[in-house]
Design a protein around this motif. Structure first.
Motif, PDB file in Angstrom:
ATOM      1  N   PHE A 122       5.140  38.265  54.007  1.00  0.00           N
ATOM      2  CA  PHE A 122       4.540  37.787  54.846  1.00  0.00           C
ATOM      3  C   PHE A 122       4.719  36.242  54.645  1.00  0.00           C
ATOM      4  CE2 PHE A 122       0.318  35.371  55.620  1.00  0.00           C
ATOM      5  CZ  PHE A 122      -0.393  36.129  56.365  1.00  0.00           C
ATOM      6  N   PRO A 123       5.250  35.537  55.642  1.00  0.00           N
ATOM      7  CA  PRO A 123       5.498  34.208  55.629  1.00  0.00           C
ATOM      8  C   PRO A 123       4.341  33.367  55.719  1.00  0.00           C
ATOM      9  CG  PRO A 123       6.939  35.361  57.382  1.00  0.00           C
ATOM     10  CD  PRO A 123       6.103  36.324  56.877  1.00  0.00           C
ATOM     11  N   ALA A 124       4.556  32.282  55.175  1.00  0.00           N
ATOM     12  CA  ALA A 124       2.975  31.237  55.085  1.00  0.00           C
ATOM     13  C   ALA A 124       2.667  30.856  56.713  1.00  0.00           C
ATOM     14  CB  ALA A 124       3.578  30.032  54.125  1.00  0.00           C
ATOM     15  N   ARG A 125       1.511  30.828  56.819  1.00  0.00           N
ATOM     16  CA  ARG A 125       0.929  30.644  58.141  1.00  0.00           C
ATOM     17  C   ARG A 125      -0.042  29.209  58.143  1.00  0.00           C
ATOM     18  NH1 ARG A 125      -2.062  34.645  62.654  1.00  0.00           N
ATOM     19  NH2 ARG A 125      -2.878  33.154  63.777  1.00  0.00           N
ATOM     20  N   THR A 126       0.234  28.408  58.839  1.00  0.00           N
ATOM     21  CA  THR A 126      -0.664  27.200  58.868  1.00  0.00           C
ATOM     22  C   THR A 126      -1.130  27.051  60.281  1.00  0.00           C
ATOM     23  OG1 THR A 126       0.701  25.969  57.268  1.00  0.00           O
ATOM     24  CG2 THR A 126      -0.785  24.568  58.501  1.00  0.00           C
ATOM     25  N   GLU A 127      -2.590  26.869  60.341  1.00  0.00           N
ATOM     26  CA  GLU A 127      -3.323  26.355  61.839  1.00  0.00           C
ATOM     27  C   GLU A 127      -4.154  25.194  61.304  1.00  0.00           C
ATOM     28  OE1 GLU A 127      -2.812  28.080  64.195  1.00  0.00           O
ATOM     29  OE2 GLU A 127      -1.907  29.974  63.641  1.00  0.00           O
ATOM     30  N   MET A 128      -4.047  24.407  62.536  1.00  0.00           N
ATOM     31  CA  MET A 128      -4.848  23.019  62.477  1.00  0.00           C
ATOM     32  C   MET A 128      -5.934  23.320  63.472  1.00  0.00           C
ATOM     33  SD  MET A 128      -3.121  21.836  60.169  1.00  0.00           S
ATOM     34  CE  MET A 128      -4.212  20.150  60.019  1.00  0.00           C
ATOM     35  N   LEU A 129      -7.140  22.655  63.383  1.00  0.00           N
ATOM     36  CA  LEU A 129      -8.303  22.735  63.806  1.00  0.00           C
ATOM     37  C   LEU A 129      -7.932  21.584  65.209  1.00  0.00           C
ATOM     38  CD1 LEU A 129     -11.380  22.621  61.582  1.00  0.00           C
ATOM     39  CD2 LEU A 129      -9.898  24.704  62.316  1.00  0.00           C
ATOM     40  N   PRO A 130      -8.479  22.115  66.394  1.00  0.00           N
ATOM     41  CA  PRO A 130      -8.350  21.121  67.564  1.00  0.00           C
ATOM     42  C   PRO A 130      -9.363  20.090  67.552  1.00  0.00           C
ATOM     43  CG  PRO A 130      -9.498  23.068  68.258  1.00  0.00           C
ATOM     44  CD  PRO A 130      -9.236  23.179  67.044  1.00  0.00           C
ATOM     45  N   LEU A 131      -9.167  19.134  66.443  1.00  0.00           N
ATOM     46  CA  LEU A 131      -9.735  17.930  66.507  1.00  0.00           C
ATOM     47  C   LEU A 131      -9.023  16.668  65.882  1.00  0.00           C
ATOM     48  CD1 LEU A 131     -12.736  19.249  63.820  1.00  0.00           C
ATOM     49  CD2 LEU A 131     -13.082  18.570  66.279  1.00  0.00           C
ATOM     50  N   PRO A 132      -9.505  15.557  66.457  1.00  0.00           N
ATOM     51  CA  PRO A 132      -8.837  14.291  65.955  1.00  0.00           C
ATOM     52  C   PRO A 132      -8.588  14.244  64.649  1.00  0.00           C
ATOM     53  CG  PRO A 132     -10.353  13.995  67.648  1.00  0.00           C
ATOM     54  CD  PRO A 132     -10.578  15.284  67.096  1.00  0.00           C
ATOM     55  N   PRO A 133      -7.867  13.416  64.039  1.00  0.00           N
ATOM     56  CA  PRO A 133      -7.445  13.460  62.575  1.00  0.00           C
ATOM     57  C   PRO A 133      -9.095  12.536  62.025  1.00  0.00           C
ATOM     58  CG  PRO A 133      -5.730  12.417  63.741  1.00  0.00           C
ATOM     59  CD  PRO A 133      -6.638  12.775  64.858  1.00  0.00           C
TER      60      PRO A 133
END
Length: 291
Positions: A179-190
Motif C-alpha cells: 500500500f503506497p502512501a497516499r496524500t490528498e490536499m483540501l481545495p482551499l487556499p493556504p
C-alpha cells in the motif's frame, strides 16, 4: 403352633426398619455423591468465571498496551505487525490516527467539511465584500480508500501549526510495497492553523461486530452493518480575515460478515436471543444469522 400376632408384627416392623435404614443409607450415599458432583461443578464454574474475568482484564491491558505503542509511532514504519481478528485503532489527538485491519475487505472513509466561523469587517458600510470572501470557503470533500488487509496504517493531518500552508491528509502503511502512501490536499487556499478540538477513540472490535441490543432491535430483519467510527476532530484556521472551521471524520467499512463477541453471546443466551447466533468461529466470536 401359630406365631402370635405380636411376634409377627415385631418381625414385620423390624424388616421395614431394616429396609428403611438401607434406603436411608443408599439415599445418603446418593446425596453425598450429588454434593460432591455439585461442588465440583461449582468449583468449575468459579474457575471458569475467574478465568473469564482474568481474560477480560488481560484483554483490556492488551488494548492499553497497543494504544501506548501506537502513541509512540511517528511513521508507518514504526507500527507493529499485529495479527488477530480485531480492528485495533487509537486516536487521542487531532493530528494522527493509527489503526490495524484484520483479514477481510475494508475501506477507509475520509470526510472533510469546512465553513467560515466569523468574518472581520473593515467597515460597517461594506459587509458585502466580506460575505463574498467567505462564501467560496464553504465545501466538502470525501474519499473512499480500499485497504490491504492484515496491515497497520497511520493517518496524519498535513499542514503546519506555525506557517501559512495548504492543509490535507496523508495515509501510509507499514507495508509500503502493498500500500503506497497516499496524500490528498483540501481545495482551499493556504491557511494558518490556530487551534482545534477532538475526541479520544480507542477501538478493539471485530469487523461488523454487533451486540445483543442490536440483534434484538433487528429481530426478523436482515442485518445492515454501520461504518465503524475511527476518529473525528475539528481544526480552526484563518485565511486572510476569514476564520475557518474544518471537520475531519474517519470511518471504516468492512465487507466481513457480522459477528458477536463471546461476551455478548452469553448475554444473548440469557435474554433468549440465541436463535440469532450461528457457529463459533474461533478467536472469541460467533457468527450471526442475518435473517
Amino acid at each position: 403352633m401359630m406365631p402370635k400376632f405380636a411376634t409377627v408384627l415385631f418381625f414385620c416392623t423390624l424388616a421395614v426398619m431394616i429396609a428403611g435404614l438401607g434406603w436411608v443409607g443408599m439415599t445418603r450415599r446418593s446425596i453425598a455423591r450429588d454434593i460432591v458432583q455439585l461442588r465440583q461443578e461449582l468449583e468449575s464454574l468459579h474457575k471458569s468465571t475467574r478465568l473469564d474475568k482474568a481474560l477480560r482484564t488481560q484483554f483490556g491491558k492488551d488494548v492499553e498496551l497497543i494504544a501506548s505503542v501506537f502513541d509512540q509511532c511517528r511513521t508507518a514504519d514504526d507500527l507493529p505487525r499485529l495479527g488477530g481478528h480485531r480492528i485495533i485503532s487509537n486516536a487521542d489527538n487531532g493530528e494522527s490516527v493509527a489503526f490495524y485491519v484484520p483479514e477481510g475487505s475494508h475501506q477507509l472513509g475520509v470526510r472533510c467539511v469546512w465553513k467560515p466561523t466569523a468574518v472581520k469587517t473593515n467597515s460597517a458600510t461594506s459587509p458585502e465584500t466580506d460575505t463574498a470572501t467567505a462564501e467560496p470557503l464553504v465545501g466538502e470533500s470525501t474519499w473512499s480508500i480500499p485497504l490491504v488487509a492484515e496491515r497497520s496504517y497511520l493517518f496524519d493531518r498535513v499542514g503546519s501549526w506555525n506557517d501559512v500552508q495548504p492543509i490535507g491528509w496523508k495515509l501510509s502503511c507499514n507495508d509500503e510495497s502493498a500500500f503506497p502512501a497516499r496524500t490528498e490536499m483540501l481545495p482551499l487556499p493556504p491557511l494558518r492553523a490556530d487551534g482545534g478540538s477532538w475526541s479520544t477513540y480507542r477501538r478493539a472490535v471485530f469487523p461488523n461486530q454487533v451486540n445483543f441490543k442490536v440483534l434484538g432491535d433487528a429481530a426478523g430483519r436482515a442485518f445492515i452493518p454501520s461504518p465503524l467510527r475511527l476518529a473525528e476532530w475539528t481544526r480552526y484556521g484563518r485565511i486572510d480575515d476569514v476564520g475557518l472551521k474544518i471537520d475531519f471524520k474517519l470511518t471504516l467499512t468492512s465487507d466481513n460478515p457480522p459477528v458477536v463477541s463471546a461476551t455478548d453471546a452469553e448475554v444473548c443466551l440469557i435474554l433468549s436471543q440465541g436463535d440469532r447466533l450461528g457457529d463459533y468461529l474461533g478467536g472469541g466470536r460467533y457468527a450471526v444469522r442475518t435473517h
